[in-house]
Enzyme design. Structure first.
Site, PDB file in Angstrom:
ATOM      1  CD  GLU A  85      -2.787   1.443   0.321  1.00  0.00           C
ATOM      2  OE1 GLU A  85      -3.088   0.477  -0.394  1.00  0.00           O
ATOM      3  OE2 GLU A  85      -3.282   2.556   0.194  1.00  0.00           O
ATOM      4  CB  CYS A 119      -3.244   5.535  -1.841  1.00  0.00           C
ATOM      5  SG  CYS A 119      -2.826   5.334  -0.101  1.00  0.00           S
TER       6      CYS A 119
END
Length: 276
Positions: A85, A119
């Site tokens: 991530e 993100c």
């Protein structure tokens, strides 16, 4: 097996980890690793403890990138599927033949969704010069229609960021861009709930920006976007690729072949057409 470690807490809230307490037995990971690490010393210590139980020596892993490199080395040696991530500073290109209203509506949402805390949220927007003025006007108008407030208030369309420290960091990045010559279009007083010292932060669009400025170089985990004018597909491609990040990119056009041609040249993990 899949081991997931999500480590989002401030350094002051966690004790130093005991490597023996890390729930990973040496040699037990035969499947996938998902490791989510924020940049603070305690989280780095936890990540290092996990890796060292695999027999991986990590020296001075004090930054997220060092932890990521260590994960990659560990996974490569053991044929472990790895999902990381990572951060993003994702670009969008509004081509001259784009549906302008659709591009504005969806890109504003792509930048401010979840108060910008995604993100793969849109942060860098490149607009063809033919559409630039109308696009900026539409973006600013739609931004001013957002209602910043409590997430439990049904009238709110934009909530706070995760904590006050995160809002402070976003304000710092906006300030750095303005200090470098960028123009912050939205005045904070337009959103009454937006106040320094709280996690409530007005949405912001920055104009007159370039790739020397924070908004176009760093991940800003908040409701902020920078918009630049471009003259051609070639210029847009070069700017979209001018980043150390590469999660997603979006192309807005009515020409499918053009989108495929541009997408093939983008250095990114996922390319969207007319959505983000």
């Amino acid at each position: 097996s899949c081991f997931c470690a999500e480590l989002p807490l401030p350094a002051t809230t966690l004790p130093a980890p005991d490597p023996a307490a890390v729930p990973v037995a040496p040699g037990s990971l035969q499947g996938a690793l998902v490791l989510m690490v924020e940049d603070n010393p305690v989280n780095m210590m936890i990540a290092v403890a996990i890796l060292e139980r695999w027999g991986v020596v990590v020296e001075q892993a004090q930054e997220g990138r060092q932890a990521i490199d260590a994960v990659q080395r560990a996974a490569a040696d053991r044929f472990i599927g790895t999902g990381l991530e990572l951060g993003g500073c994702d670009p969008a290109y509004v081509r001259h033949d784009a549906n302008l209203a659709h591009a504005i509506e969806n890109l504003v949402d792509g930048a401010y969704f979840n108060s910008g805390q995604s993100c793969c949220g849109i942060q860098r927007v490149y607009v063809h010069e033919r559409l630039y003025d109308a696009f900026v006007e539409g973006w600013v108008d739609l931004t001013r229609k957002y209602v910043l407030g409590s997430p439990v208030d049904p009238d709110s369309t934009l909530g706070p960021v995760v904590r006050t420290a995160a809002a402070d960091e976003v304000r710092r990045q906006i300030g750095a861009t303005v200090a470098a010559g960028g123009q912050a279009v939205i005045e904070e007083r337009e959103f009454r709930a937006s106040r320094a010292g709280t996690p409530y932060l007005a949405p912001q669009v920055l104009l007159g920006v370039d790739h020397s400025m924070s908004v176009m170089r760093e991940e800003i985990f908040g409701p902020v976007a920078g918009i630049m004018k471009v003259r051609s597909d070639e210029e847009a491609i070069a700017l979209m690729n001018d980043s150390e990040f590469g999660l997603t990119a979006a192309i807005w056009t009515s020409d499918v072949e053009a989108a495929e041609r541009i997408g093939d040249r983008l250095e990114t993990g996922t390319v969207f057409m007319n959505r983000c």
